[in-house]
Design an enzyme around this catalytic site. Structure first.
Site, PDB file in Angstrom:
ATOM      1  N   ARG A  64       0.828  -1.038  -0.029  1.00 21.46           N
ATOM      2  CA  ARG A  64       0.102  -0.114  -0.096  1.00 21.46           C
ATOM      3  C   ARG A  64       0.570   1.126   0.013  1.00 21.46           C
ATOM      4  O   ARG A  64       2.109   1.156   0.116  1.00 21.46           O
ATOM      5  CB  ARG A  64      -0.840   0.105   1.151  1.00 21.46           C
ATOM      6  N   GLY A  65       0.455   2.343  -0.163  1.00 21.39           N
ATOM      7  CA  GLY A  65       0.933   3.729  -0.259  1.00 21.39           C
ATOM      8  C   GLY A  65       1.517   4.127  -1.347  1.00 21.39           C
ATOM      9  O   GLY A  65       1.812   3.154  -2.332  1.00 21.39           O
ATOM     10  N   ALA A  66       1.310   5.362  -1.929  1.00 24.18           N
ATOM     11  CA  ALA A  66       1.127   5.731  -3.483  1.00 24.18           C
ATOM     12  C   ALA A  66       2.586   5.097  -3.871  1.00 24.18           C
ATOM     13  O   ALA A  66       2.438   4.677  -4.927  1.00 24.18           O
ATOM     14  CB  ALA A  66       1.092   7.067  -3.205  1.00 24.18           C
ATOM     15  N   ARG A  98      -6.682  -0.428  -7.418  1.00 27.37           N
ATOM     16  CA  ARG A  98      -7.098   0.647  -6.590  1.00 27.37           C
ATOM     17  C   ARG A  98      -7.133   2.127  -7.494  1.00 27.37           C
ATOM     18  O   ARG A  98      -6.184   2.293  -8.024  1.00 27.37           O
ATOM     19  CB  ARG A  98      -6.447   1.150  -5.321  1.00 27.37           C
ATOM     20  N   GLN A 209      -3.274   2.351   9.992  1.00 32.15           N
ATOM     21  CA  GLN A 209      -1.779   2.694   9.338  1.00 32.15           C
ATOM     22  C   GLN A 209      -0.866   3.241  10.114  1.00 32.15           C
ATOM     23  O   GLN A 209       0.310   3.350  10.357  1.00 32.15           O
ATOM     24  CB  GLN A 209      -2.019   3.105   8.126  1.00 32.15           C
ATOM     25  N   ASP A 250      -1.665  10.905  -2.025  1.00 33.48           N
ATOM     26  CA  ASP A 250      -1.958   9.555  -3.090  1.00 33.48           C
ATOM     27  C   ASP A 250      -2.292  10.090  -4.486  1.00 33.48           C
ATOM     28  O   ASP A 250      -1.980   9.559  -5.499  1.00 33.48           O
ATOM     29  CB  ASP A 250      -3.142   8.997  -2.702  1.00 33.48           C
ATOM     30  N   ASN A 260      -5.546  12.337   0.121  1.00 36.53           N
ATOM     31  CA  ASN A 260      -4.956  11.663   0.998  1.00 36.53           C
ATOM     32  C   ASN A 260      -5.760  10.882   2.081  1.00 36.53           C
ATOM     33  O   ASN A 260      -6.902  10.777   1.826  1.00 36.53           O
ATOM     34  CB  ASN A 260      -3.721  12.374   1.692  1.00 36.53           C
ATOM     35  N   LYS A 261      -5.079   9.902   2.878  1.00 34.69           N
ATOM     36  CA  LYS A 261      -5.783   9.059   3.685  1.00 34.69           C
ATOM     37  C   LYS A 261      -6.848   9.860   4.457  1.00 34.69           C
ATOM     38  O   LYS A 261      -6.698  11.063   4.887  1.00 34.69           O
ATOM     39  CB  LYS A 261      -4.849   8.299   4.728  1.00 34.69           C
TER      40      LYS A 261
HETATM   41  O1  MRU Z   1      -5.028   3.142   1.568  1.00 36.41           O
HETATM   42  P1  MRU Z   1      -3.510   3.423   2.094  1.00 36.41           P
HETATM   43  O2  MRU Z   1      -2.868   2.970   3.182  1.00 36.41           O
HETATM   44  O3  MRU Z   1      -2.549   2.864   0.781  1.00 36.41           O
HETATM   45  O4  MRU Z   1      -3.187   4.993   2.097  1.00 36.41           O
HETATM   46  C1  MRU Z   1      -1.800   5.260   2.074  1.00 36.41           C
HETATM   47  C2  MRU Z   1      -1.929   6.987   2.040  1.00 36.41           C
HETATM   48  O5  MRU Z   1      -3.026   7.450   2.323  1.00 36.41           O
HETATM   49  C3  MRU Z   1      -0.514   7.656   2.289  1.00 36.41           C
HETATM   50  O6  MRU Z   1      -0.643   8.661   3.220  1.00 36.41           O
HETATM   51  C4  MRU Z   1      -0.346   7.961   1.123  1.00 36.41           C
HETATM   52  O7  MRU Z   1      -0.016   7.002   0.048  1.00 36.41           O
HETATM   53  C5  MRU Z   1       1.037   8.807   0.897  1.00 36.41           C
HETATM   54  S1  MRU Z   1       2.499   7.560   1.483  1.00 36.41           S
HETATM   55  C6  MRU Z   1       3.602   7.983   0.799  1.00 36.41           C
END
Ligand code: MRU
Length: 374
Positions: A64-66, A98, A209, A250, A260-261
């Site tokens: 996960r994470g961009a 996603r 997270q 993201d 973002n999250k």
């Molecule tokens: O749903 P996730 O856990 O993939 O979401 C991740 C985030 O929202 C992070 O803050 C985002 O990807 C930036 S991480 C470098």
């Protein structure tokens, strides 16, 4: 075992395992992923030997994470190519896993383009050469992400005052990157420079997270930190306990709107009210010039049980429905700055992002290392 689930190999928690690892034959071809759904209790590796297994891992947030999704997408294309599968179809499947993190499609399409270029070159060993090209591109994307991470840390450090108490949301460290991450790379740089007094970690409901992953990374780095319920951020800011809020992104639209999250937008509102700087840290690959504004960003909605249960145990009455957007969108006017590997956009608007996107070599672009102020 159903190949969609991948194969699992348990490890001792705390042992250094990369978030993503490519396996060559004879053990591979395969993509090994540190299962982020099981951290911090268990450090298990999920081995994805085919694209459906990788897509399943992406959907379940094993990976996960961009930025890391961009790397995973590229290695997924390489995996399909090495298996002699329909690479364009595999890329389409991965991209759709996603919708919000723009890096997923970006990395996938880069590897697909490398594959297609090599294929079109008409080598006599075309299939093997094209697979090699896709793999080389995936490795290049990973190396680029590590370099971007280091550059973002250096640029972002300039925004952290001595003795800073930083509040962060979600997880943005080495678990989401081939390097040290985005916002967390800045936090680490501040810690190493002796500037970080405290890291406040939003637990980040519903999938925690922050509590599970950021607290894990902060603890391992020796950073003084405390986890708070997302709802406690308001009183923490009101008490004057936060000097700067740092998050990742993201997808950043062309006008500077940041997805973002979920919970990030609420934090930005609070930071604005309490006059605390709100800084987003993201690589250039997260800036999506094709999405004009925040309203055009597709926000992923996830299953209700992520909200109605905790750690797999129901907390709401059976059958309760839920509102579960994985992300929210913060308008550019609420951001103090966006830190990228090319420099810092401050203020955040279409103009400063355009200058950063144009790059250092172009007439419009900034020299490396400067703030963009337009
Ligand atoms: O749903 P996730 O856990 O993939 O979401 C991740 C985030 O929202 C992070 O803050 C985002 O990807 C930036 S991480 C470098």
């Amino acid at each position: 075992m159903d190949s969609r689930a991948g194969t699992r190999r348990p490890h001792t928690p705390g042992v250094d395992i990369p978030a993503l690892n490519w396996l060559d034959p004879p053990a591979g071809p395969a993509v090994e992923l540190l299962d982020q759904t099981r951290l911090p209790a268990t450090a298990a590796v999920v081995t994805c030997a085919d694209v459906p297994a990788l897509v399943d891992a992406i959907r379940r947030l094993v990976v996960r994470g961009a930025p890391l999704l961009g790397v995973a997408g590229a290695f997924g294309v390489a995996l399909a190519a090495c298996r002699g599968e329909d690479v364009a179809q595999a890329a389409a499947m991965i991209e759709q896993a996603r919708p919000t993190a723009v890096n997923l499609g970006w990395g996938t399409r880069r590897a697909l383009a490398a594959h297609q270029r090599a294929w079109q070159a008409g080598h006599k060993d075309g299939e093997r050469m094209a697979a090699r090209a896709a793999l080389a591109e995936a490795r290049l994307i990973a190396a680029g992400d590590a370099a971007a991470s280091a550059a973002m840390a250096a640029h972002g450090l300039g925004l952290i005052p001595p003795g800073a108490r930083v509040l962060t949301h979600c997880n943005t460290g080495a678990l989401v990157s081939a390097g040290e991450g985005t916002a967390f790379a800045v936090i680490l740089a501040a810690h190493r420079a002796g500037r970080l007094a405290m890291l406040w970690v939003d637990e980040t409901r519903p999938l925690l997270q922050g509590a599970r992953l950021t607290a894990f990374e902060a603890g391992r780095a020796g950073i003084p930190h405390a986890v708070l319920a997302d709802a406690a951020a308001a009183s923490l800011l009101a008490a004057g306990q936060v000097d700067v809020v740092l998050t990742g992104a993201d997808r950043i639209a062309a006008d500077g709107s940041v997805a973002n999250k979920v919970g990030t937008y609420g934090l930005a509102v609070l930071a604005g009210h309490h006059r605390v700087p709100f800084v987003v840290v993201a690589p250039m690959s997260t800036i999506d010039r094709d999405t004009p504004d925040g309203a055009s960003i597709i926000v992923e909605h996830r299953p209700a049980d992520e909200v109605t249960s905790m750690a797999g145990r129901p907390v709401a009455p059976a059958g309760t429905s839920a509102y579960n957007p994985a992300f929210d969108v913060t308008p550019p006017g609420m951001l103090t700055a966006i830190v990228t590997e090319r420099g810092v956009a401050q203020p955040v608007n279409a103009g400063t992002l355009r200058v950063l996107s144009a790059g250092p070599g172009s007439a419009e672009g900034p020299p490396a290392d400067v703030y963009v102020e337009r």
